[in-house]
Design a protein around this motif. Sequence first.
Motif, short mmCIF file in Angstrom:
data_model
loop_
_atom_site.label_atom_id
_atom_site.label_comp_id
_atom_site.label_asym_id
_atom_site.label_seq_id
_atom_site.Cartn_x
_atom_site.Cartn_y
_atom_site.Cartn_z
N MET A 96 0.84 -1.20 0.00
CA MET A 96 0.00 0.00 0.00
C MET A 96 0.88 1.25 0.00
SD MET A 96 -2.85 1.19 2.79
CE MET A 96 -3.88 -0.23 2.46
N ASP A 97 0.48 2.27 -0.73
CA ASP A 97 1.21 3.52 -0.81
C ASP A 97 1.11 4.26 0.53
OD1 ASP A 97 2.24 6.01 -1.38
OD2 ASP A 97 1.29 6.15 -3.34
N ILE A 98 2.26 4.58 1.12
CA ILE A 98 2.27 5.29 2.40
C ILE A 98 1.56 6.64 2.29
CG2 ILE A 98 3.81 6.46 4.02
CD1 ILE A 98 3.73 3.53 4.49
N ASP A 99 1.64 7.27 1.12
CA ASP A 99 1.00 8.58 0.93
C ASP A 99 -0.51 8.50 1.11
OD1 ASP A 99 3.33 9.96 0.54
OD2 ASP A 99 3.33 9.69 -1.64
N LEU A 100 -1.10 7.34 0.82
CA LEU A 100 -2.54 7.19 1.02
C LEU A 100 -2.88 7.28 2.51
CD1 LEU A 100 -3.46 4.28 -1.44
CD2 LEU A 100 -3.38 6.75 -1.87
N LEU A 101 -2.06 6.66 3.34
CA LEU A 101 -2.30 6.71 4.78
C LEU A 101 -2.03 8.11 5.33
CD1 LEU A 101 -0.76 3.31 5.95
CD2 LEU A 101 -3.16 3.87 5.53
N LYS A 102 -1.01 8.79 4.81
CA LYS A 102 -0.75 10.17 5.24
C LYS A 102 -1.95 11.06 4.94
CE LYS A 102 4.30 10.24 4.63
NZ LYS A 102 5.41 10.84 3.86
N THR A 103 -2.51 10.88 3.76
CA THR A 103 -3.66 11.69 3.37
C THR A 103 -4.87 11.36 4.23
OG1 THR A 103 -2.81 11.69 1.10
CG2 THR A 103 -5.08 12.39 1.41
N PHE A 104 -5.09 10.08 4.50
CA PHE A 104 -6.18 9.65 5.37
C PHE A 104 -6.07 10.30 6.75
CE2 PHE A 104 -7.18 6.62 8.82
CZ PHE A 104 -8.56 6.59 8.71
N LEU A 105 -4.88 10.29 7.33
CA LEU A 105 -4.69 10.87 8.65
C LEU A 105 -4.87 12.39 8.64
CD1 LEU A 105 -1.65 8.78 9.95
CD2 LEU A 105 -4.00 8.69 10.78
N GLU A 106 -4.43 13.03 7.57
CA GLU A 106 -4.57 14.48 7.50
C GLU A 106 -6.03 14.89 7.34
OE1 GLU A 106 -3.07 18.17 8.05
OE2 GLU A 106 -1.99 16.26 8.17
N VAL A 107 -6.80 14.12 6.57
CA VAL A 107 -8.24 14.40 6.47
C VAL A 107 -8.90 14.20 7.83
CG1 VAL A 107 -10.43 13.64 5.45
CG2 VAL A 107 -8.39 13.84 4.01
N TYR A 108 -8.49 13.16 8.53
CA TYR A 108 -9.05 12.92 9.87
C TYR A 108 -8.75 14.10 10.80
CZ TYR A 108 -9.04 11.33 14.70
OH TYR A 108 -9.22 11.25 16.05
N ARG A 109 -7.51 14.64 10.73
CA ARG A 109 -7.13 15.73 11.63
C ARG A 109 -7.84 17.03 11.28
NH1 ARG A 109 -1.69 13.56 10.54
NH2 ARG A 109 -1.10 12.19 12.27
N THR A 110 -7.94 17.33 10.00
CA THR A 110 -8.51 18.62 9.59
C THR A 110 -10.01 18.57 9.41
OG1 THR A 110 -8.23 18.17 7.23
CG2 THR A 110 -6.37 19.19 8.39
N ARG A 111 -10.55 17.37 9.13
CA ARG A 111 -11.98 17.19 8.80
C ARG A 111 -12.38 18.09 7.63
NH1 ARG A 111 -14.19 13.80 12.87
NH2 ARG A 111 -12.37 13.08 14.01
N TYR B 154 -4.11 1.73 13.15
CA TYR B 154 -3.16 1.01 12.32
C TYR B 154 -2.40 1.97 11.40
CZ TYR B 154 -5.61 -3.16 13.91
OH TYR B 154 -6.16 -4.15 14.68
N ALA B 155 -3.10 2.96 10.88
CA ALA B 155 -2.46 3.94 10.00
C ALA B 155 -1.36 4.69 10.75
CB ALA B 155 -3.49 4.91 9.45
N GLU B 156 -1.66 5.10 11.99
CA GLU B 156 -0.66 5.81 12.78
C GLU B 156 0.54 4.91 13.08
OE1 GLU B 156 -3.06 7.02 16.08
OE2 GLU B 156 -3.47 8.99 15.22
N SER B 157 0.28 3.66 13.43
CA SER B 157 1.36 2.73 13.74
C SER B 157 2.25 2.47 12.52
CB SER B 157 0.79 1.40 14.26
OG SER B 157 0.11 1.58 15.47
N ILE B 158 1.60 2.29 11.36
CA ILE B 158 2.35 2.01 10.14
C ILE B 158 3.24 3.20 9.78
CG2 ILE B 158 2.13 1.66 7.63
CD1 ILE B 158 -0.42 0.02 8.29
N LEU B 159 2.69 4.40 9.87
CA LEU B 159 3.48 5.59 9.54
C LEU B 159 4.60 5.83 10.54
CD1 LEU B 159 0.82 8.14 8.26
CD2 LEU B 159 2.60 6.99 6.96
N ASN B 160 4.33 5.58 11.82
CA ASN B 160 5.39 5.72 12.82
C ASN B 160 6.52 4.74 12.54
OD1 ASN B 160 4.13 7.76 14.26
ND2 ASN B 160 3.08 6.36 15.63
N ALA B 161 6.15 3.49 12.23
CA ALA B 161 7.17 2.48 11.94
C ALA B 161 7.94 2.84 10.68
CB ALA B 161 6.51 1.11 11.80
N TRP B 162 7.24 3.35 9.67
CA TRP B 162 7.90 3.73 8.42
C TRP B 162 8.88 4.88 8.66
CZ3 TRP B 162 9.66 2.74 3.91
CH2 TRP B 162 9.95 3.76 3.01
#
Length: 296
Positions: free
Chosen positions: A1-16, A67-75
């Motif tokens: 999975m593209d890490i950028d997809l998870l970054k975008t998911f988390l940013e949408v969650y933070r900003t709504r 899981y998204a946060e954990s994956i990005l932290n590990a990456w």
Amino acid sequence: MDIDLLKTFLEVYRTRHFGRTAENLYLTQSAVSARIRLLEETLGVPLFTRTRNDIQLTPAGARLLKYAESILNAWNRARQDTALGEEDKVSLAIGASYSLWDILLQDWTHALYRELPGVALQAEALGPEVLIRRLHDRALDIGFMFEPPQMAELQVREIAQIKLIMVADRPGLGAREAVGSGYIMADWGTSFAIAHARHFPDMPPPAVRMSLGRMAQSFLLSNGGATYLAEQMANESLQSGRLHRVDDAPVIDRQVYAVYPLASERKTLLEQVLGFLAPRLAVREPARAVSALSAL
């Protein structure tokens, strides 16, 4: 999975907000929408409910979040370690609650960098929940906090004690008068709040509440009143006469703990780091492990 997809998911969650996410990530709004759509198609579930001014996680999105946060932290940790290249260096990720950087750890990290040139240092100030989660995910090697978790996989070691003292902008003030008007309630954690309530059970609601000791100090110096500060923070203002100790107010002690994964592959480095830290703090000797598990 593209890490950028998870970054975008988390940013949408933070900003709504898709537009603010696009600005923060330097993307077009259509690119943000496309990334979220691709992630949803990959997982086979919708991640957000979208209304005009309200973007919320679906139950599936809420489950993905940790899981998204954990994956990005590990990456990010893997990327840092890999970037060290062939140099004989080892990375060390340190986290601490916000107030502790001001009180204890700022000067220590400077000295650590100078004295241990073989260490590539990463330091973060974090809230307690994020701090514990990153320790659990191994995104941090060691964390420093007031109130440690009771988790079998984490070792907890008491390393220092901080004295919180009541100070005021006027001399000769008694504790009862200090908490009666213009009092600033600083958040030094749950244990402090319990002790404070025990010492001052009948005090009126505070005039101001501040989440950080540094904020309470700045407000006190600008607007007057009284508050509890760490002794180290208050010393300069006490010596200059800008602040005055409330002599009959009880001292409230807070213990500082180092927390790290029990089965850390960096055990030798952590021993060296904590040994380097000990003489620079008001450490109780000998420093004691408070976990029921084995000591460092």
